[in-house]
Design a protein around this motif. Sequence first.
Motif, PDB file in Angstrom:
ATOM      1  N   LEU A 136      -3.099   2.895  -2.641  1.00  0.00           N
ATOM      2  CA  LEU A 136      -3.627   2.016  -3.661  1.00  0.00           C
ATOM      3  C   LEU A 136      -2.835   2.111  -4.956  1.00  0.00           C
ATOM      4  O   LEU A 136      -2.731   1.142  -5.711  1.00  0.00           O
ATOM      5  CB  LEU A 136      -5.097   2.344  -3.934  1.00  0.00           C
ATOM      6  N   ASN A 137      -2.276   3.289  -5.217  1.00  0.00           N
ATOM      7  CA  ASN A 137      -1.546   3.497  -6.456  1.00  0.00           C
ATOM      8  C   ASN A 137      -0.095   3.028  -6.388  1.00  0.00           C
ATOM      9  O   ASN A 137       0.536   2.836  -7.430  1.00  0.00           O
ATOM     10  CB  ASN A 137      -1.576   4.983  -6.835  1.00  0.00           C
ATOM     11  N   THR A 138       0.425   2.841  -5.167  1.00  0.00           N
ATOM     12  CA  THR A 138       1.848   2.522  -5.053  1.00  0.00           C
ATOM     13  C   THR A 138       2.154   1.136  -4.525  1.00  0.00           C
ATOM     14  O   THR A 138       3.253   0.624  -4.735  1.00  0.00           O
ATOM     15  CB  THR A 138       2.545   3.547  -4.145  1.00  0.00           C
ATOM     16  N   ILE A 139       1.216   0.490  -3.849  1.00  0.00           N
ATOM     17  CA  ILE A 139       1.520  -0.831  -3.292  1.00  0.00           C
ATOM     18  C   ILE A 139       1.579  -1.854  -4.421  1.00  0.00           C
ATOM     19  O   ILE A 139       0.710  -1.897  -5.302  1.00  0.00           O
ATOM     20  CB  ILE A 139       0.486  -1.264  -2.226  1.00  0.00           C
ATOM     21  N   PRO A 140       2.632  -2.688  -4.470  1.00  0.00           N
ATOM     22  CA  PRO A 140       2.792  -3.634  -5.579  1.00  0.00           C
ATOM     23  C   PRO A 140       2.132  -4.975  -5.274  1.00  0.00           C
ATOM     24  O   PRO A 140       1.891  -5.333  -4.124  1.00  0.00           O
ATOM     25  CB  PRO A 140       4.304  -3.786  -5.660  1.00  0.00           C
TER      26      PRO A 140
END
Length: 624
Positions: A136-140
Amino acid sequence: MNMLCVFLGLTTFSMAYENLALKKLAYQRYQYGGLEGTLTDARNAVDGLKSNLSVWAGQCVISDVGKHEARWHVDLSSIFSIHHITIHYRTENIPWEPSNASESFPSRFLGFSLYVSNTTDESEGKLCVQSENFTLNTIPAVLTTNCSVRGRYVIYYNERRTGVVYPDEYSTYAYNELCEVEVFGCRTSGYYGKNCSIPCPDPHCLYCNLETGTCQECRPGYRGHHCELECPDGKHGDGCQMDCGRCKDLQQCHHINGTCLSGCEQGYIGEKCMFCENGKYGQGCKSNCGHCFNSHGCHHANGSCLTGCEPGYGGEYCKSHNLAYNKPTYQQFQYKGISHDLTDASNGVDGFKSNLDVWGGQCVASENHRQTATWWVNLTRIQAIHHITIYYRTGNIDWGVYNGFTPRFLGFSVYVSNTTHKAGGTLCFKDTKFTLSTIPAVINITCLALGQYVIYFNERLQGVAYPDGYSSNAFNELCELEVFGCPEAGFYSSDCSIPCPDPHCHYCHPETGTCQECKPGYGGHNCEKNEFDTSFGTIVVITILSILLTIAVAVIIFLKFRRTKSPKDKKKENDQKQEEAVYENGPQLYTDLTVVDENEHYVELDTKKDMSLYQNMSLFHGTK
């Protein structure tokens, strides 16, 4: 608005490459149906618009809720060299962050895969990216991935399979919510570079690496690392994978197009000495191909249509005539909760059966809570029918016990009639044995009958106990009903090319040719009796006898009238004649005037001379 953009594996990046996907044909499985179709359509992802990433702007693709699979693809219309692909995901115009836990838009994006293929099957293509390492923190929200590959279809796929354990951050169900998919590459083959303007170094190279120019595929007829070699003996064409035909004396064919320059061996024809040219098949290439889809040729040996059939035809060879195609239809209780054309009765005979969901506009849909469901097609005249094929609504999900439409199909009947009433027709099929696990979504019914109307019927009557698994109400949800037979009376066989054996037969058995109905005016087992000639002769004889009888009666009456005149009538008639003569000629001599007395004795009167008119008159009237 916070927006995260990531570029995966790109050593160089330039917008000089053309967006090959712009305004091309697109498809999605399970389009969301709770809104107007234009707001969620698959084509929104290739319309070039990405300024408003909300569903209400009509710039994004939206799939249905509660699905375990999400699939979308764009057809580039031809095979192209691709450099990179950019995805703009739905944000609903709010900051892109993992604040909404497992049902946020980032959670729906997680786990996706991106493929490039020459078909719509991703398993036959190349995997460009699989996002299993994102969180959730890394997918753009905007993701660009390098994908140096050639292909026609770019396929987006995500899944949430039952029984599979996914990371906690993943959404419960699968979605595709793409606001734009851009596929950048070169439109013209044989070139590379930022502007696709540099020719590939190898002269026989068809596609080269868009950055380095290294050849990736040779032109047809060539091979080798630099495409410097022609195809070996017996081969030609793309990748030198096509076999030469039966050239005379087994000589090599042309390495590019496969032409036999020396002619063909005995038994083979065409420039390439193949079995048959397009449109023919079989021994000696004398048989004609059927109505293959898009007029493509059939298999040169067995005649089967490799691309399917044109609308209005069916069977392995596409020579069977669908008598119901685009004919008038009717349905009882049409469903009116959505656009009329999505549920219309005519959808059952429009020739389309690729999308068996109501939103595809290819199916009939009736109202809920009805005890009976009737649908019919009018073949416009009495036809000789061989068999009927029904494609039932599946919703484009697996058919069987767990499909909600399966119970609605159970218990149906099919009739063929000369009217719109099934009671006066022939019952072709009545389902009494199928269950949720055995009834097929596509069913073929043999029905050797004559009729103008084919009627589909189902019922769920109050007070009647139906088997377990049956729906509570009656429905007709036909996506296609095909009626196969001969369109022209007097013919039979699978392709309706053989005349009925009996020359005066109107309809014969579609398989055996046995006559089922004679032409008007003929009868007998083989329609050999000319009933018209017999009846016409009888009418002529009766007419002549009637005329002769009328004449005879008239003659008899006339003769009888002449014989029955009385003496008084005769005397009166003579008197009248004499009186008329006197008034007409005045005084004159009368000779040979005969007077009849009351005793019917004739008296000769002498000639009277010198009589006055008065005396003459007195004599004529018998006065003294």
